[in-house]
Enzyme design. Sequence first.
Site, mmCIF file in Angstrom:
data_model
loop_
_atom_site.group_PDB
_atom_site.id
_atom_site.type_symbol
_atom_site.label_atom_id
_atom_site.label_comp_id
_atom_site.label_asym_id
_atom_site.label_seq_id
_atom_site.Cartn_x
_atom_site.Cartn_y
_atom_site.Cartn_z
ATOM 1 N N ASP A 38 -51.468 37.206 65.851
ATOM 2 C CA ASP A 38 -50.330 38.084 66.108
ATOM 3 C C ASP A 38 -49.059 37.302 66.444
ATOM 4 O O ASP A 38 -47.952 37.702 66.074
ATOM 5 C CB ASP A 38 -50.652 39.097 67.207
ATOM 6 C CG ASP A 38 -51.167 38.463 68.486
ATOM 7 O OD1 ASP A 38 -51.329 37.236 68.528
ATOM 8 O OD2 ASP A 38 -51.426 39.214 69.445
ATOM 9 N N THR A 39 -49.193 36.163 67.122
ATOM 10 C CA THR A 39 -48.012 35.366 67.434
ATOM 11 C C THR A 39 -47.341 34.859 66.173
ATOM 12 O O THR A 39 -46.104 34.861 66.053
ATOM 13 C CB THR A 39 -48.378 34.177 68.339
ATOM 14 O OG1 THR A 39 -48.986 34.661 69.533
ATOM 15 C CG2 THR A 39 -47.147 33.351 68.693
#
Length: 289
Positions: A38-39
């Site tokens: 997700d980062t």
Amino acid sequence: NILPPVCKPGTEVGMLTDELCAELDIPKAKVISVCGHDTQSAVAATPTQEKDFIFISCGTWSLFGTETDEPVIDERSSALNITNEIGYNGKVTFLKNIIGLWLIQESRRQFRRDGSEFTFADLERLALEAPSFKAFIDPDAPEFVPVGNIPKRVQEYCAKTNQSIPSSIGEIMKCIYESLALKYRQTFDEIRQCTGKEYSKIYLMGGGTKDGMLCQMTANACGCEVYAGPAEATAYGNIAVQLIASGDIADIKAARQIVADSANMRVFKPCDCDKWNEAYERFKKSINI
């Protein structure tokens, strides 16, 4: 042998199966791999056209870093515990994992367990009303990671480090907020040391963009403007990579411009920097830097 082959983000890997389409009552669709973390999806959506930029993907955890062409691997980056992760288009995100809004979220849950219900806005207001720079914690200290009574652990940490002990809810929250902002300053300095570059602004994305006080404190502590938004950067980056793969967006530069044009960005300008610089020196002593 049970894992599929590794593929780059933006690779078309097939179509949804007939069985899955029937089960979900959806039409056939392409499956396109996106950034697998997700980062990395959030970084893909950073609303900038700069080659060298600093980002904070701020949620329960804060990922603070920059994007580079090559990994930064040396004794300094190792000693500072800064990692290199592969992002979109072969770029590397040179970043540090910092505890984030977890401290505030878990404190709110503890207050609820104690019989007091506060919104996040309530806690922000109480912190704003409390005196500044009374005491600091190291947000990444191991005692703050597990579920439990974070406010009590804040008080115990301050006692252990011979600081003034915050007593009210507002003082405890102010300690957490200021310590997070000063931890960002510490990491900002470390990133600059490792890359040898200067950065004129910080792009803060994710749920933390909703917390105006944290954004302002970050600007004050780091001495540069903070551009806050979008809150849903991970989703934006996921979509952007798919649209680049489908040909609807030309490239990552165009995608980031679209995000910048679409997000309601807020800009926080630094102020009281002398006071924050003085507080940073005290913060470093309190966490033994």
